[in-house]
Design an enzyme around this catalytic site. Structure first.
Site, PDB file in Angstrom:
ATOM      1  CB  CYS A   1      35.073  44.107  37.102  1.00 56.67           C
ATOM      2  SG  CYS A   1      33.261  43.933  38.059  1.00 56.67           S
TER       3      CYS A   1
ATOM      4  CG  HIS B   1      35.675  47.842  41.927  1.00 59.36           C
ATOM      5  ND1 HIS B   1      36.529  47.730  40.281  1.00 59.36           N
ATOM      6  CD2 HIS B   1      35.102  46.951  41.474  1.00 59.36           C
ATOM      7  CE1 HIS B   1      35.929  47.012  39.591  1.00 59.36           C
ATOM      8  NE2 HIS B   1      35.507  46.827  40.694  1.00 59.36           N
ATOM      9  CD  GLU B   2      33.556  46.457  45.191  1.00 67.29           C
ATOM     10  OE1 GLU B   2      34.419  45.550  44.342  1.00 67.29           O
ATOM     11  OE2 GLU B   2      32.477  46.212  44.494  1.00 67.29           O
TER      12      GLU B   2
ATOM     13  CG  HIS C   1      30.092  47.080  40.569  1.00 72.63           C
ATOM     14  ND1 HIS C   1      29.979  47.407  39.744  1.00 72.63           N
ATOM     15  CD2 HIS C   1      31.167  46.512  41.392  1.00 72.63           C
ATOM     16  CE1 HIS C   1      31.007  46.394  39.064  1.00 72.63           C
ATOM     17  NE2 HIS C   1      32.035  46.282  39.991  1.00 72.63           N
TER      18      HIS C   1
HETATM   19  C1  LIG Z   1      38.120  40.438  39.710  1.00 71.43           C
HETATM   20  C2  LIG Z   1      38.603  40.049  40.064  1.00 71.43           C
HETATM   21  C3  LIG Z   1      40.376  39.379  39.451  1.00 71.43           C
HETATM   22  C4  LIG Z   1      38.062  38.662  41.396  1.00 71.43           C
HETATM   23  C5  LIG Z   1      39.607  40.941  41.794  1.00 71.43           C
HETATM   24  N1  LIG Z   1      40.195  40.658  42.397  1.00 71.43           N
HETATM   25  C6  LIG Z   1      41.522  41.555  42.485  1.00 71.43           C
HETATM   26  O1  LIG Z   1      41.311  42.280  42.073  1.00 71.43           O
HETATM   27  N2  LIG Z   1      42.677  40.807  43.922  1.00 71.43           N
HETATM   28  C7  LIG Z   1      43.769  40.811  44.236  1.00 71.43           C
HETATM   29  C8  LIG Z   1      44.383  42.554  43.229  1.00 71.43           C
HETATM   30  C9  LIG Z   1      45.321  42.767  43.778  1.00 71.43           C
HETATM   31  F1  LIG Z   1      45.867  44.046  43.507  1.00 71.43           F
HETATM   32  C10 LIG Z   1      45.374  42.109  44.962  1.00 71.43           C
HETATM   33  C11 LIG Z   1      45.446  41.423  45.585  1.00 71.43           C
HETATM   34  F2  LIG Z   1      45.483  40.522  46.821  1.00 71.43           F
HETATM   35  C12 LIG Z   1      44.015  40.701  45.205  1.00 71.43           C
HETATM   36  C13 LIG Z   1      38.162  41.574  42.530  1.00 71.43           C
HETATM   37  O2  LIG Z   1      37.529  40.591  43.175  1.00 71.43           O
HETATM   38  N3  LIG Z   1      36.819  42.364  42.009  1.00 71.43           N
HETATM   39  C14 LIG Z   1      36.392  42.931  42.912  1.00 71.43           C
HETATM   40  C15 LIG Z   1      34.972  43.090  42.320  1.00 71.43           C
HETATM   41  O3  LIG Z   1      34.800  42.665  40.944  1.00 71.43           O
HETATM   42  N4  LIG Z   1      34.244  44.070  42.565  1.00 71.43           N
HETATM   43  O4  LIG Z   1      33.115  44.544  42.046  1.00 71.43           O
HETATM   44  C16 LIG Z   1      37.749  43.564  41.203  1.00 71.43           C
HETATM   45  C17 LIG Z   1      39.052  44.632  42.355  1.00 71.43           C
HETATM   46  C18 LIG Z   1      39.495  45.543  41.428  1.00 71.43           C
HETATM   47  C19 LIG Z   1      39.699  46.863  42.409  1.00 71.43           C
HETATM   48  C20 LIG Z   1      39.716  46.722  43.742  1.00 71.43           C
HETATM   49  C21 LIG Z   1      38.544  45.233  43.169  1.00 71.43           C
HETATM   50 ZN   LIG Z   2      33.524  44.942  40.133  1.00 66.31          ZN
END
Ligand SMILES: CC(C)(C)[C@H](NC(=O)Nc1cc(F)cc(F)c1)C(=O)N(CC(=O)NO)CC1CCCC1
Ligand SMILES: [Zn+2]
Length: 185
Positions: free
Chosen positions: A110, A153-154, A157
């Site tokens: 996250c 996930h969003e 939040h």
């Molecule tokens: C926290 C971070 C590691 C930067 C995460 N990125 C991510 O999961 N990238 C990813 C995953 C894959 F399975 C395939 C791919 F292509 C890229 C993310 O942006 N988030 C968003 C966030 O924190 N929103 O509040 C967390 C992710 C965890 C599951 C979905 C969102």
């Molecule tokens: Zn998050």
């Protein structure tokens, strides 16, 4: 523009609050907030901009993460990925979901959590969702796979839920009954 300094981290009370619904027509600042959330994701996935502004590459971000307790988030799965998805969701809802679960085999992270928390995060495998666009248009769509995980996930939040709240405390890697895992390296 939103920078990492604007992203609040775990421990900040806003991450545990229930965000408020927005009313339409959106105020200028609420519309701007939605645009800023989307711009952050696009910037964070741009090699030059993410380097220049030291942005963590994100695929989703919710308003509470920038200390705005409002029911709005942005998702941006790159269009070169096998399941592109990009939108800003206002007052999002899950209207129905599968019994079957899914989870990322490498667990979740996250943008508001500066540590690794190991373990499977069980989520609905398929969801039917409804939300409004920044222009007040109602959208309804069915999501599965990483798109479904990201939406959940969003949405968490907006309800003060963190991904690790779903991890099995006694055995973080316990088998998830009736589930179809997604391998993410
Ligand atoms: C926290 C971070 C590691 C930067 C995460 N990125 C991510 O999961 N990238 C990813 C995953 C894959 F399975 C395939 C791919 F292509 C890229 C993310 O942006 N988030 C968003 C966030 O924190 N929103 O509040 C967390 C992710 C965890 C599951 C979905 C969102
Ligand atoms: Zn998050």
């Amino acid at each position: 523009m939103i920078l990492m300094d604007n992203v609040i981290r775990e421990g900040h009370p806003t991450l545990r609050a229930r965000a408020k619904e927005l009313t339409f027509p959106l105020s200028k600042e609420d519309k701007q907030l939605g645009q800023d959330l989307m711009e952050f994701l696009i910037n964070s996935q741009d090699p030059e901009l993410s380097e220049k502004y030291d942005l963590r590459s994100g695929i989703g971000i919710a308003a509470p993460q920038v200390n705005e307790s409002k029911r709005i988030f942005a998702l941006h799965l790159p269009d070169d990925s096998d399941n592109p998805l990009s939108f800003v969701a206002v007052n999002p809802k899950i209207v129905s979901h599968s019994v079957e679960k899914t989870y990322l085999t490498n667990g979740e992270g996250c943008l508001s959590v500066d540590r690794n928390v190991d373990g499977f995060v069980p989520r609905h495998a398929r969801i039917t969702v409804k939300f409004f666009t920044l222009d007040g248009e109602e959208k309804k769509m069915r999501l599965k796979g990483l798109q479904a995980i990201l939406f959940q996930h969003e949405l968490d939040h907006l309800n003060g839920v963190m991904f690790y709240d779903h991890i099995n405390e006694s055995n973080p890697f316990a088998e998830v009954p009736n589930s179809q895992p997604i391998v993410n390296n």
